[in-house]
Motif scaffolding. Structure first.
Motif, PDB file in Angstrom:
ATOM      1  N   ALA A  70       0.812  -1.222   0.000  1.00  0.00           N
ATOM      2  CA  ALA A  70       0.000   0.000   0.000  1.00  0.00           C
ATOM      3  C   ALA A  70       0.842   1.268   0.000  1.00  0.00           C
ATOM      4  N   MET A  71       2.156   1.158   0.234  1.00  0.00           N
ATOM      5  CA  MET A  71       3.007   2.344   0.168  1.00  0.00           C
ATOM      6  C   MET A  71       2.997   2.969  -1.220  1.00  0.00           C
ATOM      7  N   GLY A  72       2.637   2.194  -2.224  1.00  0.00           N
ATOM      8  CA  GLY A  72       2.556   2.734  -3.569  1.00  0.00           C
ATOM      9  C   GLY A  72       1.376   3.667  -3.775  1.00  0.00           C
ATOM     10  N   LEU A  73       0.416   3.641  -2.864  1.00  0.00           N
ATOM     11  CA  LEU A  73      -0.774   4.477  -3.007  1.00  0.00           C
ATOM     12  C   LEU A  73      -0.500   5.898  -2.525  1.00  0.00           C
ATOM     13  N   ASP A 133     -11.619   0.179  -0.136  1.00  0.00           N
ATOM     14  CA  ASP A 133     -11.147  -0.589  -1.283  1.00  0.00           C
ATOM     15  C   ASP A 133      -9.627  -0.731  -1.320  1.00  0.00           C
ATOM     16  N   VAL A 134      -8.924  -0.179  -0.321  1.00  0.00           N
ATOM     17  CA  VAL A 134      -7.463  -0.260  -0.329  1.00  0.00           C
ATOM     18  C   VAL A 134      -7.009  -1.707  -0.270  1.00  0.00           C
ATOM     19  N   ARG A 135      -7.593  -2.506   0.636  1.00  0.00           N
ATOM     20  CA  ARG A 135      -7.183  -3.911   0.740  1.00  0.00           C
ATOM     21  C   ARG A 135      -7.494  -4.668  -0.555  1.00  0.00           C
ATOM     22  N   GLU A 136      -8.622  -4.347  -1.176  1.00  0.00           N
ATOM     23  CA  GLU A 136      -8.957  -5.014  -2.449  1.00  0.00           C
ATOM     24  C   GLU A 136      -7.925  -4.683  -3.515  1.00  0.00           C
ATOM     25  N   ARG A 137      -7.499  -3.426  -3.579  1.00  0.00           N
ATOM     26  CA  ARG A 137      -6.496  -3.027  -4.565  1.00  0.00           C
ATOM     27  C   ARG A 137      -5.150  -3.676  -4.265  1.00  0.00           C
ATOM     28  N   VAL A 138      -4.829  -3.790  -2.983  1.00  0.00           N
ATOM     29  CA  VAL A 138      -3.579  -4.446  -2.587  1.00  0.00           C
ATOM     30  C   VAL A 138      -3.576  -5.903  -3.033  1.00  0.00           C
ATOM     31  N   GLU A 139      -4.682  -6.599  -2.787  1.00  0.00           N
ATOM     32  CA  GLU A 139      -4.754  -8.014  -3.162  1.00  0.00           C
ATOM     33  C   GLU A 139      -4.761  -8.188  -4.681  1.00  0.00           C
ATOM     34  N   ALA A 140      -5.419  -7.290  -5.390  1.00  0.00           N
ATOM     35  CA  ALA A 140      -5.431  -7.375  -6.855  1.00  0.00           C
ATOM     36  C   ALA A 140      -4.026  -7.200  -7.415  1.00  0.00           C
ATOM     37  N   ALA A 141      -3.287  -6.259  -6.880  1.00  0.00           N
ATOM     38  CA  ALA A 141      -1.906  -6.052  -7.330  1.00  0.00           C
ATOM     39  C   ALA A 141      -1.038  -7.247  -6.971  1.00  0.00           C
ATOM     40  N   ALA A 142      -1.276  -7.837  -5.791  1.00  0.00           N
ATOM     41  CA  ALA A 142      -0.497  -9.005  -5.380  1.00  0.00           C
ATOM     42  C   ALA A 142      -0.758 -10.201  -6.297  1.00  0.00           C
ATOM     43  N   ARG A 143      -1.989 -10.354  -6.755  1.00  0.00           N
ATOM     44  CA  ARG A 143      -2.299 -11.453  -7.686  1.00  0.00           C
ATOM     45  C   ARG A 143      -1.562 -11.250  -9.011  1.00  0.00           C
ATOM     46  N   LEU A 144      -1.544 -10.025  -9.513  1.00  0.00           N
ATOM     47  CA  LEU A 144      -0.837  -9.755 -10.764  1.00  0.00           C
ATOM     48  C   LEU A 144       0.659 -10.039 -10.627  1.00  0.00           C
ATOM     49  N   ALA A 145       1.203  -9.761  -9.438  1.00  0.00           N
ATOM     50  CA  ALA A 145       2.638  -9.972  -9.208  1.00  0.00           C
ATOM     51  C   ALA A 145       2.948 -11.394  -8.763  1.00  0.00           C
ATOM     52  N   HIS A 146       1.940 -12.273  -8.714  1.00  0.00           N
ATOM     53  CA  HIS A 146       2.118 -13.684  -8.337  1.00  0.00           C
ATOM     54  C   HIS A 146       2.712 -13.835  -6.939  1.00  0.00           C
ATOM     55  N   ILE A 147       2.269 -12.992  -6.011  1.00  0.00           N
ATOM     56  CA  ILE A 147       2.712 -13.110  -4.631  1.00  0.00           C
ATOM     57  C   ILE A 147       1.545 -13.475  -3.713  1.00  0.00           C
ATOM     58  N   HIS A 148       0.303 -13.432  -4.223  1.00  0.00           N
ATOM     59  CA  HIS A 148      -0.878 -13.653  -3.392  1.00  0.00           C
ATOM     60  C   HIS A 148      -0.854 -15.037  -2.732  1.00  0.00           C
ATOM     61  N   GLU A 149      -0.544 -16.074  -3.506  1.00  0.00           N
ATOM     62  CA  GLU A 149      -0.557 -17.435  -2.945  1.00  0.00           C
ATOM     63  C   GLU A 149       0.489 -17.571  -1.843  1.00  0.00           C
ATOM     64  N   ASP A 150       1.651 -16.979  -2.049  1.00  0.00           N
ATOM     65  CA  ASP A 150       2.689 -17.038  -1.012  1.00  0.00           C
ATOM     66  C   ASP A 150       2.237 -16.322   0.249  1.00  0.00           C
ATOM     67  N   VAL A 151       1.582 -15.168   0.079  1.00  0.00           N
ATOM     68  CA  VAL A 151       1.118 -14.393   1.239  1.00  0.00           C
ATOM     69  C   VAL A 151       0.112 -15.192   2.050  1.00  0.00           C
ATOM     70  N   MET A 152      -0.776 -15.874   1.375  1.00  0.00           N
ATOM     71  CA  MET A 152      -1.836 -16.601   2.081  1.00  0.00           C
ATOM     72  C   MET A 152      -1.294 -17.790   2.863  1.00  0.00           C
ATOM     73  N   ARG A 153      -0.054 -18.192   2.589  1.00  0.00           N
ATOM     74  CA  ARG A 153       0.543 -19.293   3.360  1.00  0.00           C
ATOM     75  C   ARG A 153       1.078 -18.811   4.704  1.00  0.00           C
ATOM     76  N   PHE A 154       1.255 -17.500   4.867  1.00  0.00           N
ATOM     77  CA  PHE A 154       1.707 -16.969   6.154  1.00  0.00           C
ATOM     78  C   PHE A 154       0.567 -17.019   7.162  1.00  0.00           C
ATOM     79  N   PRO A 155       0.866 -17.205   8.455  1.00  0.00           N
ATOM     80  CA  PRO A 155      -0.200 -17.319   9.473  1.00  0.00           C
ATOM     81  C   PRO A 155      -1.147 -16.121   9.503  1.00  0.00           C
ATOM     82  N   GLN A 156      -0.634 -14.921   9.360  1.00  0.00           N
ATOM     83  CA  GLN A 156      -1.475 -13.718   9.396  1.00  0.00           C
ATOM     84  C   GLN A 156      -1.773 -13.166   8.005  1.00  0.00           C
ATOM     85  N   GLY A 157      -1.439 -13.889   6.978  1.00  0.00           N
ATOM     86  CA  GLY A 157      -1.740 -13.442   5.617  1.00  0.00           C
ATOM     87  C   GLY A 157      -1.109 -12.106   5.312  1.00  0.00           C
ATOM     88  N   TYR A 158      -1.925 -11.175   4.807  1.00  0.00           N
ATOM     89  CA  TYR A 158      -1.409  -9.860   4.432  1.00  0.00           C
ATOM     90  C   TYR A 158      -0.978  -9.026   5.636  1.00  0.00           C
TER      91      TYR A 158
END
Length: 596
Positions: free
Chosen positions: A423-426, A435-460
């Motif tokens: 979100a520092m990019g905003l 909608d900030v969290r939605e935009r963060v997750e959308a950008a993470a999916r495009l960068a192929h980091i979303h799946e890795d993030v969801m494996r962490f205990p606290q996610g984002y």
């Protein structure tokens, strides 16, 4: 200090009132002594004088709380102001400034130097007012309460003291400056070593680094001891001078009392005033130490604050508006400050809105330099870089950089959560809401980091640690890509942003980015040529010059530097592939090597 002048003035006024009240105590005791000597001392008179002393003590105690709150509180506010000013100044400085200055030195400015200035502006102000007023007033009261000869005799040792303190003050200033510079070196070493602790452990360098730290720490100890030697002289010097003054007073004053030239009460008052002189004289040593330390630190801070950024927004800079994405580079030649050779020489190209331009070349060819100039992290020559036909130097810096999504190779992350890093990019002044969290997750999916993030205990909300230590190199790079994409910039610059991911992940990311890149201008800087195969135009840099340009197919047909680099990378990929380990694969590699 001007900003908090009313606190300083009020505190100084209270301090002076308290000093005046303290001067009354020896006079009260002298009156009691005279009443006793003349046989006129009564229980009622003694009780009244005792109540007077109690009242004075109560007023002095209350006043001391008040001036401490005002004066020392003002110095704390000044410390906060100065620290904010320094940090804001560092934020203004250009990239080149942080190449020239060590982090440890800057940290020493923000900690030890600011603290030394605060002590001089707080306790130093108290001591200066106290010492000046009390010394002057006490000497005057001593002269008025006894024979002038007695006052002059008591003052003689104190004149010798002032000469000694002048010399030690100069030495304190010189040696404390050396101490602060040594502290900068110590802080720099510790900060760098702790930041690179994984490398230290991987190389089994713990013992060697410990010994290096001990050598630097020993140097710092020696510098502090040299300062302490001078500082240690001040206390005994003051006590010796006051002790000598007492001897003179007892010898000469006793004779004057016996001869009847001075009354017992006046002699008691004089001795009381002389006792009161011990504190201001002792405080002169503290004051010199404090002021000289603060002065040395203030000189270092002033030198830091006097430096101006290499890149500054012009007074008549204009808003770029929403950029279309057209970039022109015209005969760009750039040399880093202090360098003898240009990093870029006569570079020219044009990028139309929506185009993808690949920039490739060997290490040190000038690719990252070009990216930093496009961001105006360094100042290019006038008229060499244009956005939508306008010189980059004529545009407002903040608005320009907000419209460029930049992903550096190192992928620096801050010690906050993954979501906060993205979100520092905003833009905090406009991009707020649910909608900030939605935009963060959308950008993470495009960068192929979303799946890795969801494996962490606290996610984002997972913390990444200092400099993103909890993430792998590839995860840090993909998080940085998400940070650039989340603000939906019209221009995207990827500076070797996929170097830490494997080829398969790189292909998947680039495939997903193609849809995003169609609507914006993209400059992809890479050493992996497969990342720019689909680019509209590829520039090949070598030793700061554009030696080739064209599409992937055109550059291969020419058989130049690009073709040689591509063939070498293809051979390396085949050699690393599992099917290349057999005899057929080895034969293919040998054939390619021979033909190349």
């Amino acid at each position: 200090m001007r900003r908090h002048r009313w606190r300083y003035l009020a505190g100084a006024a209270v301090l002076l009132v308290i000093d005046v009240l303290q001067l009354l105590i020896p006079r009260v005791l002298g009156d009691v002594a005279d009443a006793f000597a003349s046989g006129q001392l009564s229980a009622a008179y003694a009780a009244r004088q005792a109540l007077t002393l109690l009242l004075l003590a109560a007023l002095i105690s209350s006043g001391r709380w008040a001036w401490r709150h005002l004066l020392l509180g003002a110095s704390r506010l000044l410390e906060a102001d100065l620290r904010r000013q320094l940090f804001a100044h560092l934020q203004r400085m250009s990239s080149g400034y942080f190449v020239r200055h060590r982090v440890g030195d800057l940290m020493a400015h923000l900690t030890n130097d600011v603290q030394a200035v605060r002590m001089a502006a707080g306790q130093g102000v108290v001591l200066s007012i106290d010492a000046l007023f009390m010394t002057t007033a006490v000497v005057a009261m001593m002269a008025s309460s006894a024979d002038l000869r007695l006052a002059l005799a008591a003052a003689a040792p104190l004149l010798l003291l002032s000469a000694g303190l002048t010399y030690t003050g100069r030495e304190v200033h010189r040696r404390f400056r050396a101490v602060q510079e040594g502290f900068s070196r110590l802080t720099e070493f510790a900060e760098e070593n702790i930041g690179g602790i994984r490398v230290v452990k991987a190389l089994a360098r713990e013992e060697q680094e410990r010994l290096r730290f001990e050598r630097i720490a020993a140097e710092q100890v020696e510098l502090n001891v040299r300062l302490a030697r001078v500082w240690a002289i001040m206390g005994p010097m003051t006590e010796a001078a006051v002790g000598l003054a007492y001897v003179v007073v007892l010898l000469l004053g006793g004779r004057l009392v016996v001869s009847g030239e001075v009354s017992l009460g006046r002699f008691v008052a004089f001795a009381g005033y002389l006792g009161m002189l011990i504190w201001p004289l002792t405080s002169i040593g503290w004051l010199i130490n404090m002021v000289q330390r603060g002065r040395a630190s203030l000189e270092r801070l002033a030198a830091l604050l006097a430096e101006q950024p290499d890149v500054e927004e012009l007074p008549d800079a204009v808003s770029p508006g929403r950029l279309s994405g057209r970039i022109e580079v015209r005969h760009l030649t750039f040399t880093y400050p202090g360098a003898t050779r240009p990093a870029l020489s006569d570079v020219s190209f044009t990028v139309e809105p929506g185009q993808v331009v690949g920039i490739v070349g060997r290490t040190g060819a000038g690719k990252s330099t070009l990216a930093q100039l496009l961001l105006r992290l360094y100042d290019p020559p006038a008229g060499t870089i244009l956005y939508d036909g306008r010189d980059v130097r004529s545009l407002k810096l903040e608005e320009l950089r907000r419209q460029i999504g930049y992903v550096p190779q190192d992928g620096f992350l801050f010690s906050v959560s993954i979501a906060d890093n993205i979100a520092m990019g905003l833009d905090p002044t406009h991009d707020e809401g649910d909608d900030v969290r939605e935009r963060v997750e959308a950008a993470a999916r495009l960068a192929h980091i979303h799946e890795d993030v969801m494996r962490f205990p606290q996610g984002y909300d997972s913390l990444v640690g200092e400099r993103g230590v909890a993430l792998s190199g590839g995860q840090k790079q993909r998080t940085s890509i998400a940070r650039a994409l989340v603000k939906d910039p019209p221009i995207l610059i990827l500076d070797d942003a996929l170097s830490a991911v494997d080829a398969e992940t790189e292909r998947a990311i680039l495939e997903d980015l193609r849809g995003v890149l169609r609507t914006r201008t993209a400059i992809v800087i890479t050493h992996r040529l497969s990342a720019v195969r689909e680019a509209d135009q590829i520039l090949v840099l070598d030793e700061g010059r554009v030696v080739e340009r064209g599409t992937h197919a055109e550059l291969l047909r020419r058989g130049g530097l690009y073709a040689r680099l591509y063939e070498r990378q293809r051979l390396e990929a085949e050699l690393a592939a599992p099917e290349a380990t057999g005899s057929d694969g080895l034969a293919r590699v040998e054939w390619h090597a021979a033909s190349g």
